[in-house]
Design a protein around this motif. Structure first.
Motif, PDB file in Angstrom:
ATOM      1  N   LEU A 193      12.155   0.386  -6.105  1.00 42.31           N
ATOM      2  CA  LEU A 193      13.113   0.825  -7.117  1.00 42.31           C
ATOM      3  C   LEU A 193      12.542   0.663  -8.520  1.00 42.31           C
ATOM      4  O   LEU A 193      12.715   1.547  -9.372  1.00 42.31           O
ATOM      5  N   LYS A 194      11.854  -0.437  -8.747  1.00 42.48           N
ATOM      6  CA  LYS A 194      11.249  -0.667 -10.058  1.00 42.48           C
ATOM      7  C   LYS A 194      10.220   0.415 -10.379  1.00 42.48           C
ATOM      8  O   LYS A 194      10.078   0.833 -11.532  1.00 42.48           O
ATOM      9  N   MET A 195       9.520   0.878  -9.352  1.00 37.66           N
ATOM     10  CA  MET A 195       8.514   1.929  -9.550  1.00 37.66           C
ATOM     11  C   MET A 195       9.158   3.298  -9.750  1.00 37.66           C
ATOM     12  O   MET A 195       8.665   4.117 -10.526  1.00 37.66           O
ATOM     13  N   LEU A 196      10.277   3.544  -9.045  1.00 38.17           N
ATOM     14  CA  LEU A 196      10.905   4.862  -9.098  1.00 38.17           C
ATOM     15  C   LEU A 196      11.777   5.071 -10.328  1.00 38.17           C
ATOM     16  O   LEU A 196      11.889   6.191 -10.836  1.00 38.17           O
ATOM     17  N   ALA A 197      12.424   3.998 -10.791  1.00 35.82           N
ATOM     18  CA  ALA A 197      13.449   4.142 -11.832  1.00 35.82           C
ATOM     19  C   ALA A 197      12.960   4.874 -13.083  1.00 35.82           C
ATOM     20  O   ALA A 197      13.689   5.742 -13.599  1.00 35.82           O
ATOM     21  N   PRO A 198      11.764   4.596 -13.618  1.00 31.72           N
ATOM     22  CA  PRO A 198      11.326   5.337 -14.813  1.00 31.72           C
ATOM     23  C   PRO A 198      11.231   6.845 -14.570  1.00 31.72           C
ATOM     24  O   PRO A 198      11.544   7.642 -15.456  1.00 31.72           O
ATOM     25  N   THR A 199      10.813   7.239 -13.366  1.00 30.67           N
ATOM     26  CA  THR A 199      10.731   8.665 -13.043  1.00 30.67           C
ATOM     27  C   THR A 199      12.116   9.292 -13.075  1.00 30.67           C
ATOM     28  O   THR A 199      12.300  10.417 -13.559  1.00 30.67           O
ATOM     29  N   LEU A 259      14.891  15.126 -16.161  1.00 32.08           N
ATOM     30  CA  LEU A 259      14.833  16.473 -16.733  1.00 32.08           C
ATOM     31  C   LEU A 259      13.397  16.838 -17.101  1.00 32.08           C
ATOM     32  O   LEU A 259      12.908  17.917 -16.754  1.00 32.08           O
ATOM     33  N   THR A 260      12.717  15.937 -17.793  1.00 27.60           N
ATOM     34  CA  THR A 260      11.322  16.183 -18.162  1.00 27.60           C
ATOM     35  C   THR A 260      10.457  16.360 -16.930  1.00 27.60           C
ATOM     36  O   THR A 260       9.603  17.254 -16.871  1.00 27.60           O
ATOM     37  N   LEU A 278       2.956   8.220 -15.169  1.00 25.10           N
ATOM     38  CA  LEU A 278       3.136   8.723 -16.525  1.00 25.10           C
ATOM     39  C   LEU A 278       4.524   8.392 -17.078  1.00 25.10           C
ATOM     40  O   LEU A 278       4.672   8.111 -18.275  1.00 25.10           O
ATOM     41  N   SER A 279       5.537   8.417 -16.225  1.00 22.47           N
ATOM     42  CA  SER A 279       6.889   8.083 -16.680  1.00 22.47           C
ATOM     43  C   SER A 279       6.963   6.637 -17.138  1.00 22.47           C
ATOM     44  O   SER A 279       7.572   6.325 -18.165  1.00 22.47           O
TER      45      SER A 279
END
Length: 384
Positions: free
Chosen positions: A298-304, A309-310, A353-354
């Motif tokens: 979850l910590k890895m996915l959340a920024p994405t 939208l981007t 990148l996110s």
């Protein structure tokens, strides 16, 4: 208000599934006409497409729609906390989304969903006072009506057994798709004008049903109050087998039976059952997020997901650069297994990148742009 990390994690999961569907329209130019490239039609290639269709097709845009409806309610609550009407904010947001969707659809990917979200979002705005129970019933009713209608039409088409006339679905002009930037944009625009009505009038009502379901779930605080794990497990055990069986049947009709005869019936099957399969996926992902390993995931996915939208538009940009005349022109060049490899690589790059972007900025570039349209430049951090 603190962000819901599970909401962001689910957005990222939805983006992965959307990428796994959209990429075929870039990598295999026959996909637009409902076929598979004759250059990649071996048993292995067809098997890969069968698995991809079973697991992904028609499942993740409805999850994205559900999350849109969930966020819609969070934004409405934020407006009321700020003692302002949510209507002007929402209208500005939907206008910005429509403009972005038009640009995305005309220039990059003819299957854009953002314009449809903006149009259907107006209906959701008009229905914002609907009761929670009524919203759920309306969502179920819309999906059932659409699916039943398609199945009835599909049965009639299959019974008549009238194959499409030769030439109705011509082979794609691969040379035009890869000739250069101008030719690629022109080909995409031509496809966009053909596809737009079906996206609006087929995916639109289904998106509205998921908007309503998401709004109802947000009113019940489904993510905030953390549904019991036992409920999630039972839901997954019930919903996922039904959805996978129907999705596998759909994929079989498309890849191993008479596609022209059974394609409408297959679409009806997945329309009725895709929400069950998606619900099963969501329950499993939420259970994963609650585990020790899942906390890291979850910590890895959340920024994405925060930059959904981007990243959605960014996926189209990268795929256009890879597969069309805007860049490398690799359409019809990669076998299906390699195409799925591109999915993994691109999504992994977006995750990295996110995280890097959000370590320096509060929001993704398109999120910041839409935020400035919605709230004005002084507003820095909205809820949801």
């Amino acid at each position: 208000m603190e962000r819901l990390r599970e909401l962001d994690g689910l957005r990222a999961f939805a983006l992965l599934g959307i990428l796994a569907v959209n990429i075929w329209f870039f990598a295999d130019p026959w996909t637009f006409s409902g076929r598979i490239s004759p250059d990649h039609s071996s048993a292995t290639d067809v098997g890969v497409r069968f698995v991809a269709t079973t697991l992904f097709e028609g499942k993740f845009y409805i999850l994205f729609s559900f999350l849109f409806g969930y966020s819609f309610h969070l934004q409405e609550r934020a407006a009321y906390r700020a003692n302002v009407s949510p209507v002007p904010r929402t209208l500005r947001r939907l206008t910005g989304l429509a403009i972005l969707g038009l640009a995305h659809g005309m220039l990059l990917y003819f299957g854009d969903i953002l314009l449809t979200y903006a149009v259907i979002g107006l209906i959701l705005l008009g229905l914002r006072s609907i009761g929670q129970r009524a919203a759920v019933l309306a969502a179920v009713g819309i999906t059932a009506a659409m699916g039943t209608l398609l199945i009835v039409v599909g049965v009639i088409v299959a019974a008549v057994n009238a194959p499409l006339e030769e030439g109705v679905l011509p082979a794609p002009d691969v040379a035009a798709l890869t000739a250069g930037p101008g030719a690629a944009v022109a080909a995409n625009l031509e496809s966009y004008l053909v596809v737009l009505p079906s996206v609006l009038f087929f995916q639109g009502p289904l998106a509205l049903s998921m908007f309503l379901l998401g709004m109802a779930a947000a009113r019940g605080g489904v993510l905030e109050r953390r549904v019991e794990s036992s409920v999630l497990r039972r839901t997954a055990i019930i919903c996922l087998p039904i959805g996978l069986l129907a999705a596998g049947s759909q994929a079989y009709l498309l890849y191993y039976a008479d596609r022209d005869r059974f394609s409408v019936l297959a679409t009806g099957l997945t329309t009725l059952t895709a929400p069950l399969q998606t619900a099963g996926y969501v329950c499993l992902v939420l259970l994963l997020f609650r585990s020790r390993l899942g906390g890291t995931v979850l910590k890895m996915l959340a920024p994405t997901g925060r930059m959904a939208l981007t990243n959605y538009v960014g996926q189209s940009l990268v795929l256009a650069l890879l597969f069309t005349g805007l860049g490398l022109g690799l359409t019809n060049a990669l076998p299906p297994a390699s195409v799925l490899g591109v999915v993994v690589a691109l999504f992994a790059a977006q995750m990295v990148l996110s995280r890097l972007w959000l370590s320096r900025f509060n929001a993704g570039p398109l999120e910041a742009l839409l935020r400035s349209v919605t709230y004005g430049r002084r507003h820095r951090k909205p809820a949801g």
